[in-house]
Design a protein around this motif. Structure first.
Motif, PDB file in Angstrom:
ATOM      1  N   VAL A  17       0.764  -1.231   0.071  1.00 37.97           N
ATOM      2  CA  VAL A  17       0.014   0.150  -0.031  1.00 37.97           C
ATOM      3  C   VAL A  17       0.898   1.325  -0.040  1.00 37.97           C
ATOM      4  O   VAL A  17       1.797   1.123   0.783  1.00 37.97           O
ATOM      5  CB  VAL A  17      -0.866   0.056   1.396  1.00 37.97           C
ATOM      6  N   HIS A  18       0.615   2.208  -0.744  1.00 39.83           N
ATOM      7  CA  HIS A  18       1.058   3.568  -0.817  1.00 39.83           C
ATOM      8  C   HIS A  18       0.374   4.548  -0.095  1.00 39.83           C
ATOM      9  O   HIS A  18      -0.777   4.801  -0.349  1.00 39.83           O
ATOM     10  CB  HIS A  18       1.396   3.979  -2.416  1.00 39.83           C
ATOM     11  N   HIS A  19       1.140   5.121   0.866  1.00 34.46           N
ATOM     12  CA  HIS A  19       0.679   6.031   1.932  1.00 34.46           C
ATOM     13  C   HIS A  19       1.632   7.256   1.557  1.00 34.46           C
ATOM     14  O   HIS A  19       2.741   7.193   2.253  1.00 34.46           O
ATOM     15  CB  HIS A  19       0.064   5.647   3.304  1.00 34.46           C
ATOM     16  N   CYS A  20       1.103   8.598   1.403  1.00 35.75           N
ATOM     17  CA  CYS A  20       1.956   9.550   1.352  1.00 35.75           C
ATOM     18  C   CYS A  20       1.751  10.579   2.900  1.00 35.75           C
ATOM     19  O   CYS A  20       0.498  10.819   2.714  1.00 35.75           O
ATOM     20  CB  CYS A  20       1.821  10.510   0.239  1.00 35.75           C
ATOM     21  N   ASP A  21       2.459  10.577   3.355  1.00 33.77           N
ATOM     22  CA  ASP A  21       2.489  11.593   4.872  1.00 33.77           C
ATOM     23  C   ASP A  21       2.294  13.021   4.562  1.00 33.77           C
ATOM     24  O   ASP A  21       1.593  13.865   5.481  1.00 33.77           O
ATOM     25  CB  ASP A  21       3.418  11.435   5.663  1.00 33.77           C
ATOM     26  N   SER A  22       2.604  13.524   3.248  1.00 35.08           N
ATOM     27  CA  SER A  22       2.522  14.863   3.156  1.00 35.08           C
ATOM     28  C   SER A  22       0.909  15.380   2.502  1.00 35.08           C
ATOM     29  O   SER A  22       0.435  16.197   2.786  1.00 35.08           O
ATOM     30  CB  SER A  22       3.477  15.537   2.005  1.00 35.08           C
ATOM     31  N   ASP A  39       1.420  -0.843  -6.431  1.00 28.61           N
ATOM     32  CA  ASP A  39       1.659  -0.894  -7.946  1.00 28.61           C
ATOM     33  C   ASP A  39       0.847   0.277  -8.879  1.00 28.61           C
ATOM     34  O   ASP A  39       1.359   0.897  -9.910  1.00 28.61           O
ATOM     35  CB  ASP A  39       1.342  -2.307  -8.465  1.00 28.61           C
ATOM     36  N   VAL A  40      -0.359   0.679  -8.318  1.00 25.75           N
ATOM     37  CA  VAL A  40      -1.210   1.595  -9.075  1.00 25.75           C
ATOM     38  C   VAL A  40      -0.484   2.716  -8.808  1.00 25.75           C
ATOM     39  O   VAL A  40      -0.371   3.663  -9.946  1.00 25.75           O
ATOM     40  CB  VAL A  40      -2.516   1.604  -8.338  1.00 25.75           C
ATOM     41  N   ALA A  41       0.223   3.292  -7.864  1.00 28.92           N
ATOM     42  CA  ALA A  41       0.756   4.376  -7.553  1.00 28.92           C
ATOM     43  C   ALA A  41       2.028   4.798  -8.413  1.00 28.92           C
ATOM     44  O   ALA A  41       2.283   5.651  -9.130  1.00 28.92           O
ATOM     45  CB  ALA A  41       1.284   4.813  -6.069  1.00 28.92           C
ATOM     46  N   ALA A  42       2.585   3.439  -8.654  1.00 27.77           N
ATOM     47  CA  ALA A  42       3.904   3.421  -9.531  1.00 27.77           C
ATOM     48  C   ALA A  42       3.587   3.704 -11.020  1.00 27.77           C
ATOM     49  O   ALA A  42       4.177   4.372 -11.717  1.00 27.77           O
ATOM     50  CB  ALA A  42       4.706   2.100  -9.232  1.00 27.77           C
ATOM     51  N   ALA A  43       2.389   2.904 -11.191  1.00 30.74           N
ATOM     52  CA  ALA A  43       1.860   3.229 -12.679  1.00 30.74           C
ATOM     53  C   ALA A  43       1.431   4.640 -12.867  1.00 30.74           C
ATOM     54  O   ALA A  43       1.569   5.215 -14.085  1.00 30.74           O
ATOM     55  CB  ALA A  43       0.719   2.436 -12.899  1.00 30.74           C
ATOM     56  N   GLN A  44       0.923   5.293 -11.805  1.00 34.38           N
ATOM     57  CA  GLN A  44       0.507   6.717 -12.137  1.00 34.38           C
ATOM     58  C   GLN A  44       1.991   7.601 -12.170  1.00 34.38           C
ATOM     59  O   GLN A  44       1.983   8.825 -13.003  1.00 34.38           O
ATOM     60  CB  GLN A  44      -0.144   7.234 -10.811  1.00 34.38           C
TER      61      GLN A  44
END
Length: 382
Positions: free
Chosen positions: A350-355, A363-368
């Motif tokens: 899971v991708h979670h950005c603290d900012s 993987d979806v975040a990497a594709a974006q």
């Protein structure tokens, strides 16, 4: 100029099959002899000026020229006068075996490939030119071989001319790879329509920038137990016996089945991605490093290199713009605010950005991120 390769299965007679097997063996001998000639010439120039090797010594005159493709073709013509079996295959077929060796040397020097190796078996030979009207109905006419029955599983495209034919031997039979040529200029697809970024992975085969995940079939892993059993039985047989030959054929057929399933799946996924989009961006991966890493078996089973080649061809065929972008740091960058989120372990999916608080699949975040880099390379703003 457009060149297309169509593959069809052929049904040679028993006599034609024996002839082609002999031609493959002659091509193998010519290839290995030419490779040994080049290696001996190179090794003779490696010893010191004032001393020779203790183990071996290559006695080749200092003024002897390097045996390149042209000189080896001349030597082959002279050798035909003394060696009878060299006169059986067509001259151009043997010259193409030498051309294959020359391409292997060019790939070693230019593309960084490994040193050419001696071949135990040769699986194909090439007819670089054919006669007039070589394909009539279901009959393919080849030089010195005669008419061979061919199964036209799909019609030939209109406006194309048959230029070359490569005969390939596989465990499932003989195949003819027809090279078709059309004298037209087709421009490369231009960026248009909706964009799509893709990320290749092992959990999901493809993750797209619009949030879709494509399942990854495990072709080799699922067949590994059956393959292990066949190879165990093969090891117990006497080498060269009928049972050994039977199990060797079964192992080869299973490997070919796995390869065919993987290739068919890659084509289906490529066409699925090309539907309703005008631009596709993919990562420019270091496939050689990935194939030698910790997950090498699963990486090779996924076949990312073959899929990217197929995807690029399908995009060109369907008029979709395709480009590769830098793959470094795609899983460590937030696609919304471009913040570096740090290296993630493989277990973190899971991708979670603290900012900015963006939360999605890794993987979806990497594709974006791939899609964002691709559109930025075109000079447009996202």
């Amino acid at each position: 100029m457009i060149n297309l390769t169509y593959e069809y299965k052929i049904q040679p007679t028993r006599q034609q099959e024996q002839t082609m097997l002999r031609w493959l063996e002659v091509c193998r001998k010519v290839y290995n002899y030419a490779l040994a000639e080049r290696k001996d010439w190179s090794n003779s120039r490696k010893c010191q000026v004032d001393s020779c090797s203790i183990k071996h010594e290559y006695i080749i005159p200092a003024d002897a020229p390097y045996p390149n493709y042209v000189r080896q073709c001349r030597s082959l013509t002279l050798a035909k006068e003394a060696i009878a079996f060299l006169r059986e295959p067509p001259a151009q077929v043997l010259q193409q075996a030498l051309a294959t060796l020359d391409k292997a040397y060019d790939s070693m020097r230019v593309r960084g490939f490994g040193f050419p190796r001696f071949k135990k078996t040769m699986h194909s030979f090439l007819f670089p030119s054919l006669g007039k009207s070589p394909l009539v109905g279901n009959a393919l006419t080849l030089p010195k071989l005669g008419t061979v029955k061919i199964r036209l599983s799909r019609p030939l495209p209109d406006g194309f001319v048959l230029k070359q034919c490569r005969i390939v031997k596989r465990v499932s039979g003989w195949y003819a790879m027809l090279v078709l040529q059309c004298d037209v200029n087709v421009p490369q697809p231009m960026p248009h329509g909706e964009l799509l970024g893709i990320d290749l992975g092992l959990t999901s085969f493809v993750a797209t920038s619009n949030g879709k995940l494509v399942h990854r079939p495990k072709f080799y892993v699922d067949a590994q137990s059956k393959l292990r059993l066949l190879q165990r039985n093969l090891k117990r047989k006497t080498k060269g016996s009928n049972n050994w030959t039977k199990y060797q054929t079964r192992v080869a057929k299973l490997h070919e089945y796995i390869s065919n399933c993987r290739k068919d799946y890659h084509f289906k996924v490529a066409h699925h991605l090309c539907n309703q989009v005008g631009m596709i961006f993919a990562e420019d991966l270091n496939l050689k490093a990935l194939a030698s890493g910790m997950l090498c078996k699963h990486t090779l089973d996924a076949g990312w290199g073959q899929f990217l080649q197929i995807l690029e061809f399908v995009c060109w065929k369907r008029g979709i713009y395709f480009a590769r972008v830098d793959a470094r740091g795609t899983s460590q960058t937030c696609p919304i605010c471009d913040t570096h989120t740090g290296k993630k372990p493989l277990s973190q999916r899971v991708h979670h950005c603290d900012s900015c608080g963006y939360h999605t699949d890794r993987d979806v975040a990497a594709a974006q991120v791939v899609a964002k880099r691709g559109i930025a390379a075109l000079g447009h703003r996202v």
